[in-house]
Design an enzyme around this catalytic site. Structure first.
Site, PDB file in Angstrom:
ATOM      1  N   ASP A  46       0.768  -1.207  -0.077  1.00 15.44           N
ATOM      2  CA  ASP A  46      -0.126   0.032  -0.038  1.00 15.44           C
ATOM      3  C   ASP A  46       0.909   1.223   0.027  1.00 15.44           C
ATOM      4  O   ASP A  46       1.746   1.587   1.068  1.00 15.44           O
ATOM      5  CB  ASP A  46      -0.979  -0.025   1.168  1.00 15.44           C
ATOM      6  CG  ASP A  46      -1.644   1.221   1.223  1.00 15.44           C
ATOM      7  OD1 ASP A  46      -2.992   1.049   0.496  1.00 15.44           O
ATOM      8  OD2 ASP A  46      -1.452   2.407   1.712  1.00 15.44           O
ATOM      9  N   TYR A  51       3.554  10.004   0.548  1.00 14.82           N
ATOM     10  CA  TYR A  51       4.456   9.703   1.425  1.00 14.82           C
ATOM     11  C   TYR A  51       5.960   9.829   1.051  1.00 14.82           C
ATOM     12  O   TYR A  51       6.849   9.720   1.809  1.00 14.82           O
ATOM     13  CB  TYR A  51       4.300   7.908   1.553  1.00 14.82           C
ATOM     14  CG  TYR A  51       3.023   7.629   2.155  1.00 14.82           C
ATOM     15  CD1 TYR A  51       2.030   8.331   2.650  1.00 14.82           C
ATOM     16  CD2 TYR A  51       2.651   6.083   2.050  1.00 14.82           C
ATOM     17  CE1 TYR A  51       0.684   7.840   3.194  1.00 14.82           C
ATOM     18  CE2 TYR A  51       1.109   5.791   2.361  1.00 14.82           C
ATOM     19  CZ  TYR A  51       0.377   6.503   2.993  1.00 14.82           C
ATOM     20  OH  TYR A  51      -0.947   6.266   3.431  1.00 14.82           O
ATOM     21  N   LYS A  81      -2.417   6.474  -4.090  1.00 11.30           N
ATOM     22  CA  LYS A  81      -3.490   7.312  -3.757  1.00 11.30           C
ATOM     23  C   LYS A  81      -3.282   8.568  -4.211  1.00 11.30           C
ATOM     24  O   LYS A  81      -1.826   9.145  -4.634  1.00 11.30           O
ATOM     25  CB  LYS A  81      -3.645   7.440  -2.144  1.00 11.30           C
ATOM     26  CG  LYS A  81      -3.599   6.213  -1.564  1.00 11.30           C
ATOM     27  CD  LYS A  81      -3.853   6.184   0.201  1.00 11.30           C
ATOM     28  CE  LYS A  81      -3.722   4.856   0.858  1.00 11.30           C
ATOM     29  NZ  LYS A  81      -2.308   4.581   0.791  1.00 11.30           N
ATOM     30  N   HIS A 114      -7.210  10.163  -1.933  1.00 12.27           N
ATOM     31  CA  HIS A 114      -6.725   9.781  -0.550  1.00 12.27           C
ATOM     32  C   HIS A 114      -7.519  10.396   0.546  1.00 12.27           C
ATOM     33  O   HIS A 114      -7.643   9.790   1.688  1.00 12.27           O
ATOM     34  CB  HIS A 114      -5.320  10.595  -0.356  1.00 12.27           C
ATOM     35  CG  HIS A 114      -4.455  10.135   0.411  1.00 12.27           C
ATOM     36  ND1 HIS A 114      -3.021  10.004   0.428  1.00 12.27           N
ATOM     37  CD2 HIS A 114      -4.765   9.664   1.839  1.00 12.27           C
ATOM     38  CE1 HIS A 114      -2.460   9.567   1.545  1.00 12.27           C
ATOM     39  NE2 HIS A 114      -3.436   9.473   2.306  1.00 12.27           N
TER      40      HIS A 114
END
Length: 326
Positions: A46, A51, A81, A114
């Site tokens: 994931d 990130y 996302k 997201h």
């Protein structure tokens, strides 16, 4: 005992995956974590653009997928996302193409919006005013969804879904969707069991994914007075009974109730431990006792300081999801 959920598309999604929320100690660890996970038998990774580590994950995927074809692309379920600054329909495909480039993939198995609320467009992930408050955008997430659907038609993604949407917002998407969302990813653990939301999803054909399933104890903004999930006595009792760790009991509870779960770790021993949850079954009353630990306690709420107090950062946005009961 199945170790996968079946999406509304008919495809299988592994019930346990590796979460890759960035470690403060450096991105190199994330690459190593993905390598360890795939070597340990994980087939679900994931990711998310925000990130900041999809390049490193891409390196790990390439290494593992290039080793004499022992692991094929179709064997690994990869999720990413769309970030809040990319909600305008014309920004959706370019954002995905960047993610695919970073991950060194030709397609994603799943692409999620997201958050339901948008930030001001541009290359700054958290655009701010002079006073430090965030610059928001009011773009309708239903328009974003229409652009997500086009990605499926182009073969760039196999399925699309939502993250951090509440039940009303899920229904809002369903009211206009020509391609239904396959997954809703939300925070979930025994202190935030999300029973009503899971039932809502199940009734509408969505699979629920749980992030921060262990209470995200390594968060930088952890409050000293908050309950510590892994110290819960009821969990410890079951861990002793089954000769498992408290984390394994929690992950088994989620997967046994059909919730896809993505614990994040950069520690090899924990990565290996977290996937060893399909060799035992909790009894019905034990499942119920864990669910009964629910406190509606949400650990993952972006906060800001206002007049000396911590308040939810995005609560003023009309699409902020946590103002609704579930």
């Amino acid at each position: 005992m199945n170790d996968f959920a079946v999406l509304c598309t008919g495809r299988k999604m592994p019930l346990l995956g590796l979460g890759t929320w960035k470690s403060e100690r450096g991105k190199v660890q994330v690459k190593q974590a993905v390598l360890w996970a795939l070597q340990a038998g994980y087939r679900h990774i994931d990711c998310a653009a925000i990130y900041g580590n999809e390049v490193e994950i891409g390196e790990a995927l390439q290494e593992m997928l290039d080793q004499n074809n022992a692991l094929r692309r179709e064997d690994v379920f990869v999720t990413s996302k769309l970030w809040n600054t990319r909600h305008h329909p014309e920004d959706v495909e370019p954002a995905l193409l960047q993610t695919l480039k970073d991950l060194r993939l030709e397609y994603l198995d799943l692409y999620l919006i997201h958050w339901p609320h948008a930030f001001q467009r541009g290359d700054t992930p958290f655009p701010k005013k002079e006073d430090g408050s965030l610059l928001y955008d009011q773009v309708d997430y239903k328009l974003t969804w229409a652009a997500m659907e086009k990605l499926v038609g182009k073969g760039l993604v196999r399925a699309i879904g939502l993250s951090n949407f509440n039940s009303r917002q899920v229904d809002d998407i369903l009211s206009v969707a020509s391609i239904k969302p396959a997954v809703l990813q939300v925070e979930s653990h025994p202190y935030l069991a999300q029973v009503k939301l899971q039932a809502h999803c199940r009734a509408r054909g969505l699979v629920m994914t749980a992030y921060s399933p262990l209470g995200s104890p390594d968060r930088a903004w952890k409050h000293p007075d908050e309950p510590v999930l892994l110290d819960e006595p009821a969990i410890a009792t079951l861990a002793h009974k089954y000769n498992k760790s408290p984390a394994q009991i929690i992950l088994r509870w989620q997967t046994q109730r059909g919730v896809v779960t993505i614990p994040k770790s950069v520690t090899e021993a924990r990565i290996r431990e977290n996937i060893q949850v399909f060799d035992f079954t909790l009894e019905a009353e034990e499942m119920s006792s864990i669910t009964a630990l629910n406190k509606d306690w949400r650990y993952i709420v972006p906060m800001v300081q206002v007049d000396g107090k911590q308040v939810p950062r995005d609560a003023g946005h009309p699409h902020y999801p946590f103002n609704d009961p579930y």
